[in-house]
Design a protein around this motif. Structure first.
Motif, short mmCIF file in Angstrom:
data_model
loop_
_atom_site.label_atom_id
_atom_site.label_comp_id
_atom_site.label_asym_id
_atom_site.label_seq_id
_atom_site.Cartn_x
_atom_site.Cartn_y
_atom_site.Cartn_z
N LYS A 1 35.11 -31.77 65.55
CA LYS A 1 34.10 -32.52 66.28
C LYS A 1 33.88 -31.86 67.64
CE LYS A 1 34.27 -36.27 63.50
NZ LYS A 1 33.36 -36.37 62.44
N GLU B 1 37.70 -39.27 64.05
CA GLU B 1 36.48 -39.92 64.54
C GLU B 1 35.95 -39.20 65.78
OE1 GLU B 1 37.01 -44.11 65.07
OE2 GLU B 1 37.72 -44.38 63.02
N GLN B 2 34.67 -39.46 66.04
CA GLN B 2 34.05 -38.93 67.26
C GLN B 2 34.69 -39.62 68.46
OE1 GLN B 2 31.58 -36.44 67.40
NE2 GLN B 2 32.23 -36.50 69.53
N ARG C 1 40.11 -41.45 67.75
CA ARG C 1 40.84 -42.19 66.72
C ARG C 1 41.00 -41.31 65.49
NH1 ARG C 1 42.24 -46.72 67.91
NH2 ARG C 1 42.60 -47.50 65.83
N TYR C 2 42.09 -41.53 64.77
CA TYR C 2 42.39 -40.73 63.58
C TYR C 2 43.16 -41.58 62.56
CZ TYR C 2 47.17 -40.61 65.27
OH TYR C 2 48.43 -40.99 65.68
N THR D 1 35.16 -41.46 71.95
CA THR D 1 34.35 -42.47 72.64
C THR D 1 34.96 -42.72 74.01
OG1 THR D 1 35.60 -44.25 71.61
CG2 THR D 1 33.51 -43.66 70.59
N GLU E 1 48.11 -43.73 61.76
CA GLU E 1 46.82 -44.17 62.28
C GLU E 1 46.97 -44.46 63.75
OE1 GLU E 1 43.38 -47.50 61.34
OE2 GLU E 1 44.90 -47.05 59.84
N ARG F 1 41.09 -38.90 58.46
CA ARG F 1 39.90 -39.30 59.21
C ARG F 1 40.05 -38.86 60.66
NH1 ARG F 1 40.23 -44.67 59.11
NH2 ARG F 1 40.64 -44.91 61.33
#
Length: 135
Positions: A128, A54-55, A68-69, A57, A99, A52
């Motif tokens: 991204k 994430e975008q 985040r990953y 922030t 994580e 994963r």
């Protein structure tokens, strides 16, 4: 002087047209990258389970931003890489934990748009886009 002014204005117009074309080609290249990633994901969905990215922030950001990953247990050789829109690698952030999050400092980069990806064992898992806007 008038001739030089005319040449300068003509060069400005050519440069503006070239910049527009470069931006169009970069956008098209990103669309093609996304299509390839979607095709890879559709062909090997089991290979991508547990990953994963994430975008970031906030996005756009000024001072700092977080990405985040998550990685499956036992993943080695993973990193989050930041690229300019020409595809040049600017920085690589090695990932040790399965994580977590990395923090990007806006002072390390000029204003602009950037791409970042999750790279595992030389394979691009996800991509991204983020925008840095210092005020």
């Amino acid at each position: 002087v008038k001739e030089q002014d005319a040449v300068i204005e003509q060069q400005k117009a050519v440069n503006a047209a070239q910049a527009t074309e470069i931006a169009r080609l970069n956008a098209e290249m990103q669309q093609l990258r996304n299509m390839v990633l979607e095709m890879k994901s559709a062909q090997n969905p089991a290979d991508l389970r547990g990953y994963r990215l994430e975008q970031n922030t906030p996005n756009p950001f000024g001072n700092t931003t977080q990405i985040r990953y998550a990685l499956p247990e036992g993943t080695a050789g993973a990193s989050i890489n930041v690229y300019d829109l020409n595809g040049r690698l600017l920085r690589s952030y090695p990932l040790a934990a399965t994580e977590g999050a990395i923090t990007i400092n806006g002072a390390d980069y000029p204003n602009g748009a950037y791409l970042y990806d999750l790279l595992v064992g030389g394979r691009q898992v996800d991509v991204k886009r983020m925008v840095l806007s210092k005020m």
